[in-house]
Design a protein around this motif. Structure first.
Motif, PDB file in Angstrom:
ATOM      1  N   GLY A 132       1.292  -1.239  -0.043  1.00  0.00           N
ATOM      2  CA  GLY A 132       0.204   0.290  -0.002  1.00  0.00           C
ATOM      3  C   GLY A 132       0.872   1.339  -0.111  1.00  0.00           C
ATOM      4  N   LEU A 133       0.106   2.577   0.256  1.00  0.00           N
ATOM      5  CA  LEU A 133       0.425   3.439  -0.284  1.00  0.00           C
ATOM      6  C   LEU A 133       0.378   4.479   0.843  1.00  0.00           C
ATOM      7  CD1 LEU A 133       2.111   4.503  -3.935  1.00  0.00           C
ATOM      8  CD2 LEU A 133       3.693   3.736  -2.126  1.00  0.00           C
ATOM      9  N   LYS A 134       0.695   5.077   1.704  1.00  0.00           N
ATOM     10  CA  LYS A 134       0.249   5.961   2.755  1.00  0.00           C
ATOM     11  C   LYS A 134      -0.238   8.075   1.298  1.00  0.00           C
ATOM     12  CE  LYS A 134       0.247   8.598   6.977  1.00  0.00           C
ATOM     13  NZ  LYS A 134       1.188   8.441   8.446  1.00  0.00           N
ATOM     14  N   GLY A 135      -1.427   7.951   1.852  1.00  0.00           N
ATOM     15  CA  GLY A 135      -1.656   9.654   1.180  1.00  0.00           C
ATOM     16  C   GLY A 135      -2.813  10.039   1.771  1.00  0.00           C
ATOM     17  N   SER A 136      -3.276  10.942   1.848  1.00  0.00           N
ATOM     18  CA  SER A 136      -4.399  11.568   2.376  1.00  0.00           C
ATOM     19  C   SER A 136      -5.546  11.878   1.556  1.00  0.00           C
ATOM     20  CB  SER A 136      -3.664  13.542   2.250  1.00  0.00           C
ATOM     21  OG  SER A 136      -3.761  13.838   1.850  1.00  0.00           O
ATOM     22  N   TRP A 137      -6.837  12.122   2.482  1.00  0.00           N
ATOM     23  CA  TRP A 137      -8.166  12.222   2.137  1.00  0.00           C
ATOM     24  C   TRP A 137      -8.397  13.286   3.089  1.00  0.00           C
ATOM     25  CZ3 TRP A 137     -11.369  10.801  -1.365  1.00  0.00           C
ATOM     26  CH2 TRP A 137     -13.017  11.649  -1.263  1.00  0.00           C
ATOM     27  N   GLU A 138      -8.843  13.985   2.626  1.00  0.00           N
ATOM     28  CA  GLU A 138      -9.200  15.489   2.925  1.00  0.00           C
ATOM     29  C   GLU A 138      -8.377  15.555   3.894  1.00  0.00           C
ATOM     30  OE1 GLU A 138     -13.391  14.526   3.870  1.00  0.00           O
ATOM     31  OE2 GLU A 138     -14.090  14.994   1.963  1.00  0.00           O
ATOM     32  N   GLY A 139      -7.289  15.964   4.241  1.00  0.00           N
ATOM     33  CA  GLY A 139      -6.557  16.255   5.336  1.00  0.00           C
ATOM     34  C   GLY A 139      -5.613  15.308   5.586  1.00  0.00           C
ATOM     35  N   GLU A 140      -6.196  13.870   6.212  1.00  0.00           N
ATOM     36  CA  GLU A 140      -6.090  13.400   7.062  1.00  0.00           C
ATOM     37  C   GLU A 140      -5.119  11.608   6.131  1.00  0.00           C
ATOM     38  OE1 GLU A 140      -6.339  12.485  10.439  1.00  0.00           O
ATOM     39  OE2 GLU A 140      -7.972  15.063  10.065  1.00  0.00           O
ATOM     40  N   PRO A 141      -4.447  11.198   7.056  1.00  0.00           N
ATOM     41  CA  PRO A 141      -3.842  10.762   6.622  1.00  0.00           C
ATOM     42  C   PRO A 141      -4.748   8.821   5.976  1.00  0.00           C
ATOM     43  CG  PRO A 141      -2.742  10.109   8.507  1.00  0.00           C
ATOM     44  CD  PRO A 141      -4.416  11.582   8.638  1.00  0.00           C
ATOM     45  N   ALA A 142      -4.429   8.772   4.968  1.00  0.00           N
ATOM     46  CA  ALA A 142      -5.123   7.073   4.249  1.00  0.00           C
ATOM     47  C   ALA A 142      -4.504   6.386   3.587  1.00  0.00           C
ATOM     48  CB  ALA A 142      -6.086   8.181   3.552  1.00  0.00           C
ATOM     49  N   VAL A 143      -5.097   5.730   2.998  1.00  0.00           N
ATOM     50  CA  VAL A 143      -4.305   4.721   2.324  1.00  0.00           C
ATOM     51  C   VAL A 143      -5.018   3.971   1.337  1.00  0.00           C
ATOM     52  CG1 VAL A 143      -5.802   2.231   3.845  1.00  0.00           C
ATOM     53  CG2 VAL A 143      -3.183   2.216   2.774  1.00  0.00           C
ATOM     54  N   THR A 144      -3.744   3.808   0.411  1.00  0.00           N
ATOM     55  CA  THR A 144      -4.943   3.223  -0.845  1.00  0.00           C
ATOM     56  C   THR A 144      -3.537   2.147  -1.389  1.00  0.00           C
ATOM     57  OG1 THR A 144      -4.767   3.460  -3.746  1.00  0.00           O
ATOM     58  CG2 THR A 144      -2.510   4.467  -2.576  1.00  0.00           C
ATOM     59  N   MET A 145      -4.180   1.027  -2.046  1.00  0.00           N
ATOM     60  CA  MET A 145      -3.537  -0.470  -2.467  1.00  0.00           C
ATOM     61  C   MET A 145      -3.277  -0.342  -4.004  1.00  0.00           C
ATOM     62  SD  MET A 145      -5.654  -4.249  -2.725  1.00  0.00           S
ATOM     63  CE  MET A 145      -7.060  -3.888  -1.536  1.00  0.00           C
ATOM     64  N   ILE A 146      -1.827  -0.962  -4.184  1.00  0.00           N
ATOM     65  CA  ILE A 146      -1.778  -1.181  -4.844  1.00  0.00           C
ATOM     66  C   ILE A 146      -2.315  -2.569  -6.151  1.00  0.00           C
ATOM     67  CG2 ILE A 146       1.086  -1.240  -7.164  1.00  0.00           C
ATOM     68  CD1 ILE A 146       2.048  -0.255  -3.716  1.00  0.00           C
ATOM     69  N   THR A 147      -2.703  -2.467  -7.381  1.00  0.00           N
ATOM     70  CA  THR A 147      -2.616  -3.785  -7.779  1.00  0.00           C
ATOM     71  C   THR A 147      -1.279  -3.976  -9.178  1.00  0.00           C
ATOM     72  OG1 THR A 147      -3.760  -2.510  -9.683  1.00  0.00           O
ATOM     73  CG2 THR A 147      -4.547  -3.151  -7.319  1.00  0.00           C
ATOM     74  N   THR A 148      -1.528  -5.220  -9.603  1.00  0.00           N
ATOM     75  CA  THR A 148      -0.995  -5.590 -10.690  1.00  0.00           C
ATOM     76  C   THR A 148      -1.184  -6.415 -11.590  1.00  0.00           C
ATOM     77  OG1 THR A 148       1.350  -6.981 -11.575  1.00  0.00           O
ATOM     78  CG2 THR A 148       0.119  -8.027  -9.219  1.00  0.00           C
ATOM     79  N   GLU A 149      -1.182  -7.096 -12.518  1.00  0.00           N
ATOM     80  CA  GLU A 149      -1.983  -7.964 -13.133  1.00  0.00           C
ATOM     81  C   GLU A 149      -1.785  -9.114 -12.235  1.00  0.00           C
ATOM     82  OE1 GLU A 149       0.235  -8.905 -17.242  1.00  0.00           O
ATOM     83  OE2 GLU A 149      -0.012  -7.024 -17.772  1.00  0.00           O
ATOM     84  N   ALA A 150      -3.507  -9.913 -13.025  1.00  0.00           N
ATOM     85  CA  ALA A 150      -3.607 -11.099 -12.241  1.00  0.00           C
ATOM     86  C   ALA A 150      -3.173 -12.491 -12.811  1.00  0.00           C
ATOM     87  CB  ALA A 150      -5.770 -10.707 -12.230  1.00  0.00           C
ATOM     88  N   ARG A 151      -3.235 -13.465 -11.821  1.00  0.00           N
ATOM     89  CA  ARG A 151      -2.166 -14.740 -12.144  1.00  0.00           C
ATOM     90  C   ARG A 151      -3.079 -15.917 -11.173  1.00  0.00           C
ATOM     91  NH1 ARG A 151       1.092 -12.008  -8.304  1.00  0.00           N
ATOM     92  NH2 ARG A 151       1.802 -13.271  -6.344  1.00  0.00           N
ATOM     93  N   GLY A 152      -2.384 -17.277 -11.788  1.00  0.00           N
ATOM     94  CA  GLY A 152      -3.155 -17.824 -10.520  1.00  0.00           C
ATOM     95  C   GLY A 152      -4.869 -18.166 -10.817  1.00  0.00           C
TER      96      GLY A 152
END
Length: 208
Positions: free
Chosen positions: A138-158
């Motif tokens: 994940g990466l730490k960004g912000s949402w409306e001035g408060e800390p927030a997180v987003t998830m990193i995705t890649t191509e599906a496998r398996g």
């Protein structure tokens, strides 16, 4: 960057409010963020209070996230500021690599017991075959001035390929399994161990 906020003191877990639990935009992913494996990854963490188990966490709700560099853990809103009204829940690893705005955000780990994908309307539990936790990038960004997180995705496998064309970036390799679970997962207002029960025999016949 994406507005890095202040975290908790080292060794402590903090929580933040996360707004409505109803996710919009047809998002088809949820997480199980029970915290039982946190100490294994960050043994110096001290949980100030018992974290209640969460058997499903949807976008806009707060998963538990770990900052290995600072040895901290906290509950952050899932979704950072972006072009959409509800924010970016996921970012493609290709986008992160090409865009300095995201490339320079602090890395986080989202530890989960499993996550869900769907075969039609049938939720499928994606987990490691050996029972160890999945460590999602994940990466730490912000949402409306408060800390927030987003998830990193890649191509599906398996086992993910028949279910979705993308999957979370996993920080540790391991064999994955996909098992049908209760359709109660389809309503994010439901939470509890009953979500992990197998579907009824009728549903299994439909899958078969």
């Amino acid at each position: 960057g994406g507005g890095e906020g202040q975290g908790g003191r080292p060794g402590e877990v903090r929580g933040r409010s996360a707004g409505s639990g109803r996710a919009g935009g047809g998002v088809r992913r949820a997480l199980d963020t029970r915290a039982g494996h946190v100490a294994e990854r960050c043994p110096c963490l001290r949980l100030r209070e018992a974290l209640p188990p969460g058997y499903t966490v949807a976008p806009t709700q707060p998963p538990l996230v770990l900052d290995e560099h600072r040895q901290t853990a906290e509950l952050l809103r899932w979704g950072i500021d972006g072009r959409t009204r509800s924010g970016h829940f996921n970012l493609r690893e290709e986008t992160v690599a090409d865009n300095p705005r995201y490339r320079n955000l602090p890395p986080l780990i989202i530890p989960v017991s499993h996550f869900y994908e769907w075969s039609g309307r049938q939720p499928m539990k994606i987990a490691r075959a050996d029972g160890r936790p999945l460590l999602i990038a994940g990466l730490k960004g912000s949402w409306e001035g408060e800390p927030a997180v987003t998830m990193i995705t890649t191509e599906a496998r398996g086992v993910i390929v028949p279910l979705h064309h993308r999957m979370p970036v996993l920080l540790e390799e391991g064999e994955l399994t996909a098992d049908p679970v209760s359709q109660r997962v389809n309503d994010i207002r439901n939470d509890g161990p009953e979500l992990l029960l197998p579907p009824s025999e009728y549903q299994l016949e439909l899958l078969g």
